[in-house]
Design a protein around this motif. Sequence first.
Motif, PDB file in Angstrom:
ATOM      1  N   THR A  16       0.831  -1.199   0.000  1.00 34.03           N
ATOM      2  CA  THR A  16       0.000   0.000   0.000  1.00 34.03           C
ATOM      3  C   THR A  16       0.864   1.248   0.000  1.00 34.03           C
ATOM      4  N   LEU A  17       1.889   1.269   0.833  1.00 34.51           N
ATOM      5  CA  LEU A  17       2.773   2.422   0.905  1.00 34.51           C
ATOM      6  C   LEU A  17       3.572   2.585  -0.383  1.00 34.51           C
ATOM      7  N   LEU A  18       4.092   1.484  -0.930  1.00 37.34           N
ATOM      8  CA  LEU A  18       4.938   1.571  -2.122  1.00 37.34           C
ATOM      9  C   LEU A  18       4.191   2.162  -3.303  1.00 37.34           C
ATOM     10  N   ALA A  19       2.894   1.899  -3.379  1.00 38.85           N
ATOM     11  CA  ALA A  19       2.104   2.359  -4.523  1.00 38.85           C
ATOM     12  C   ALA A  19       1.487   3.733  -4.308  1.00 38.85           C
ATOM     13  N   ASN A  20       1.659   4.307  -3.096  1.00 44.35           N
ATOM     14  CA  ASN A  20       0.930   5.541  -2.794  1.00 44.35           C
ATOM     15  C   ASN A  20       1.772   6.586  -2.081  1.00 44.35           C
ATOM     16  N   LEU A  21       3.071   6.627  -2.352  1.00 45.96           N
ATOM     17  CA  LEU A  21       3.899   7.679  -1.771  1.00 45.96           C
ATOM     18  C   LEU A  21       3.446   9.040  -2.294  1.00 45.96           C
ATOM     19  N   SER A  22       3.238   9.986  -1.381  1.00 44.98           N
ATOM     20  CA  SER A  22       2.663  11.264  -1.808  1.00 44.98           C
ATOM     21  C   SER A  22       3.366  12.479  -1.249  1.00 44.98           C
ATOM     22  N   GLY A  23       4.059  12.364  -0.110  1.00 45.91           N
ATOM     23  CA  GLY A  23       4.703  13.522   0.488  1.00 45.91           C
ATOM     24  C   GLY A  23       6.120  13.214   0.911  1.00 45.91           C
ATOM     25  N   LEU A  24       7.036  14.174   0.718  1.00 43.28           N
ATOM     26  CA  LEU A  24       8.434  14.022   1.094  1.00 43.28           C
ATOM     27  C   LEU A  24       8.928  15.299   1.770  1.00 43.28           C
ATOM     28  N   ALA A  25       9.866  15.139   2.715  1.00 41.77           N
ATOM     29  CA  ALA A  25      10.569  16.276   3.296  1.00 41.77           C
ATOM     30  C   ALA A  25      11.907  15.775   3.812  1.00 41.77           C
ATOM     31  N   PHE A  26      12.942  16.592   3.661  1.00 42.77           N
ATOM     32  CA  PHE A  26      14.288  16.237   4.111  1.00 42.77           C
ATOM     33  C   PHE A  26      14.725  17.256   5.140  1.00 42.77           C
ATOM     34  N   ASP A  27      15.183  16.774   6.315  1.00 43.43           N
ATOM     35  CA  ASP A  27      15.528  17.696   7.390  1.00 43.43           C
ATOM     36  C   ASP A  27      17.026  17.926   7.522  1.00 43.43           C
ATOM     37  N   GLY A  28      17.799  17.518   6.525  1.00 48.41           N
ATOM     38  CA  GLY A  28      19.237  17.649   6.561  1.00 48.41           C
ATOM     39  C   GLY A  28      19.933  16.359   6.906  1.00 48.41           C
ATOM     40  N   THR A  29      19.219  15.455   7.588  1.00 48.63           N
ATOM     41  CA  THR A  29      19.748  14.143   7.934  1.00 48.63           C
ATOM     42  C   THR A  29      18.809  13.032   7.510  1.00 48.63           C
ATOM     43  N   PHE A  30      17.538  13.209   7.821  1.00 45.76           N
ATOM     44  CA  PHE A  30      16.548  12.161   7.582  1.00 45.76           C
ATOM     45  C   PHE A  30      15.579  12.564   6.474  1.00 45.76           C
ATOM     46  N   LEU A  31      15.163  11.558   5.709  1.00 51.22           N
ATOM     47  CA  LEU A  31      14.110  11.736   4.718  1.00 51.22           C
ATOM     48  C   LEU A  31      12.802  11.271   5.331  1.00 51.22           C
ATOM     49  N   TRP A  32      11.811  12.151   5.318  1.00 56.59           N
ATOM     50  CA  TRP A  32      10.480  11.833   5.830  1.00 56.59           C
ATOM     51  C   TRP A  32       9.540  11.625   4.657  1.00 56.59           C
ATOM     52  N   ALA A  33       8.707  10.608   4.755  1.00 50.87           N
ATOM     53  CA  ALA A  33       7.788  10.280   3.664  1.00 50.87           C
ATOM     54  C   ALA A  33       6.414   9.956   4.243  1.00 50.87           C
ATOM     55  N   ALA A  34       5.397  10.150   3.427  1.00 48.94           N
ATOM     56  CA  ALA A  34       4.026   9.812   3.819  1.00 48.94           C
ATOM     57  C   ALA A  34       3.300   9.284   2.597  1.00 48.94           C
ATOM     58  N   GLY A  35       2.324   8.441   2.839  1.00 52.16           N
ATOM     59  CA  GLY A  35       1.457   7.942   1.779  1.00 52.16           C
ATOM     60  C   GLY A  35       0.039   8.439   1.985  1.00 52.16           C
ATOM     61  N   ASP A  36      -0.734   8.479   0.903  1.00 50.16           N
ATOM     62  CA  ASP A  36      -2.105   8.971   1.011  1.00 50.16           C
ATOM     63  C   ASP A  36      -3.118   7.862   1.274  1.00 50.16           C
TER      64      ASP A  36
END
Length: 363
Positions: A16-36
């Motif tokens: 479900t997550l692999l097919a629906n990635l929708s949001g990204l943000a990088f804080d300088g160290t970590f990549l944050w991701a969210a799915g819809d």
Amino acid sequence: MTPVQLRFRPQPEPETLLANLSGLAFDGTFLWAAGDETNDGHNTLERLTWDAAAGAFADHRRFRLDDFVDLPGKETGEADLEGLAVGGGYLWFTGSHARNLRKPKKGESDEANLDRLRFAEAGTEPNRFALGRIPLEKGELVRQAGPRSAAVVGFGPGPTNLVADALRADPHLGPFLAANVPGKANGFDVEGLAYLNGRLFLGLRGPVLMKYAFLIEVEPHDGAGTEPGRLGLKKIGANGANYRKHAVDLGGRGVRDLCRHGDDLLILSGPTMSLDAPAGVHRLADAGHLPDDKFHAPTFVRGLPSTVPDTQGRAADQAEGMTLVTAGGAGPQLLVVYDTPDPARRSKPGADAPFSVGDLFDL
């Protein structure tokens, strides 16, 4: 363009997550991701770390949104997370704020399926109006970090929040909210989020009017008069309005994501409805000082790839999320991830090491 894997742990519903990635943000160290879509029965935020040896984002960790903020709907109610941003010591997030049509079902009659497409049948999940922040503390999400606390923009009675309430009187966007036009029918639909100079920019996938998409600028605050865990909105617009509105010429496409680059905003554009159309990246210069209620013409930066995997000519790889990252290169690169990805972009169902493949672009 350089393909790069985002590697996830084989938790429940990884496909479900692999097919629906929708949001990204990088804080300088970590990549944050969210799915819809919800994952493991909850709205989740995903954290990954750049692994230089593997040339991939890995070391996946999952956080449940309801562990940090109180949402108006059930824990399992889908927030339809569409945008992430980092700023002011927080990870910011937004739901779509959109009404959703019921999809036609195989095996049902045309009459029954047409009924499912009526605006009156469009549902509204209260959690979709989530717009808020969670403190970042050494790469961890926490409810409280000194004076910084997790909070969401105040909700109204029924499925709404302060942003949507303010926009109901807007001459361009208000009619779409009043008529309950679903997001997939050129209705109100938030898909991009950026943080700049203490303010949030919400990028709208819809409505698109003629060739113009819209950005909504707001400044959340937790000052006097706000309840614990709730944010108010400062009056930043003309005549005491608590929002500012910007019309941007994207050639008839809507906003699919936003990210900050210095004082500029990068805009990811794509189709507003269920269409196959080329995606692109645009630059809106000096975005922190835009006059509101004006037309703006961002500079086109580049187009993005799209594949056509089937005989019906239906495109996959719909660009859905982007952020600037430093992943071992000489400078920041643009990372783009895709909704409805081509099968070659993701691991096979049931894989022990699930992954999705995004693309890195030099600016």
